[in-house]
Design an enzyme around this catalytic site. Sequence first.
Site, short mmCIF file in Angstrom:
data_model
loop_
_atom_site.label_atom_id
_atom_site.label_comp_id
_atom_site.label_asym_id
_atom_site.label_seq_id
_atom_site.Cartn_x
_atom_site.Cartn_y
_atom_site.Cartn_z
N HIS A 63 0.84 -1.20 0.00
CA HIS A 63 0.00 0.00 0.00
C HIS A 63 0.88 1.24 0.00
O HIS A 63 2.09 1.16 0.19
CB HIS A 63 -0.99 -0.02 1.17
CG HIS A 63 -0.36 0.05 2.53
ND1 HIS A 63 0.48 -0.91 3.02
CD2 HIS A 63 -0.47 0.99 3.50
CE1 HIS A 63 0.85 -0.59 4.24
NE2 HIS A 63 0.30 0.57 4.56
N ASP A 67 5.61 4.83 4.97
CA ASP A 67 6.58 3.93 5.59
C ASP A 67 6.74 2.64 4.79
O ASP A 67 7.57 1.79 5.13
CB ASP A 67 6.19 3.61 7.05
CG ASP A 67 4.81 3.04 7.21
OD1 ASP A 67 3.87 3.52 6.53
OD2 ASP A 67 4.63 2.10 8.02
N HIS A 142 -7.57 -1.69 5.31
CA HIS A 142 -6.62 -0.77 5.93
C HIS A 142 -6.98 0.71 5.73
O HIS A 142 -6.15 1.59 5.93
CB HIS A 142 -5.22 -1.06 5.38
CG HIS A 142 -4.12 -0.37 6.10
ND1 HIS A 142 -4.00 -0.38 7.47
CD2 HIS A 142 -3.08 0.39 5.65
CE1 HIS A 142 -2.95 0.33 7.83
NE2 HIS A 142 -2.36 0.81 6.74
ZN ZN Z 1 -0.19 1.47 6.51
#
Ligand code: ZN
Length: 306
Positions: A63, A67, A142
Amino acid sequence: MELVFLGTGAGLPSKTRNVSAVALNMTQEINEVWLFDCGEATQHQILHTNLKPRKITKIFITHLHGDHIYGLPGFLSSRSFQSGENQPLCIYGPIGIKEFVESTLRLSQTNLTYPITIKEITEDGNLFETNEMIVETKKLQHGIDSYGYRIKEKDKPGELLVDKLKQIGIPPGPIYQQIKENEITTLDNGSIIYRNDVLGPAKKGKVISILGDTRYSIDHIPFIKFSDILVHESTFTQDKELLAFEYNHSTNVQAAKLAKEANINKLYLTHVSSRYQAEDIDSIIEEARKIFPSTWLANDFSVYEI
Ligand code: ZN
């Protein structure tokens, strides 16, 4: 085949855990390394391993949270100078990954010395298939499009049954290779050997499921069922289940529950919040093992043979 964890922290780097990246080293099997996510400084982490950037032929992005992708431009750029010339690379990821990569390369005037292909995922199911592998994807939960990847190594033909061949009067020699490579072999004396009669049982290919950030959901069970390996996020501990839900993440115990429900062989937890320190690690593992004994918690540079 081995998994090399390059970054096992959630959200932001800490002194002991860099942000997300894990490599599936298949140098021995297909002379390739596949990278899953590429958090900032993944290229620095690679320097501490025996992985060769030019061998990384595919990068799978789960995704687009920073990060998980901020290490891409740096890695792609450096690979040009690390014997990566003319070594093609393919990037898979959610819609938007193409724009991210192309604009950072364009704005920084980076010219790669090798061809890249960027394929955006638009639906669940089969992503691609090669002679040796099949890769499938599934959208997770998410808040932003986040994908899981299921990597299935195709079954390999069994070993030649040398004793059996000797028994029927065929001594070892180049003929063995010929028998192994062909369905039917006609010997000099005219007799016919069927390969299936002289091969041991096929070697079952491994199945590795690597999920991006996600909430716990039973919807994920069919996708990962019977995997040899499950790599799952473990951002929080059991007491923070509500927090995990709010932030679209999972706890260690939820990951263990999923592994149990899906009949996984081994569970590797990663993506650990920086709120947890070295002294918390044992209890994170213990909590999960109460549900699913075959659980490990990956650290940066942990290597697991598959
Ligand atoms: Zn994430």
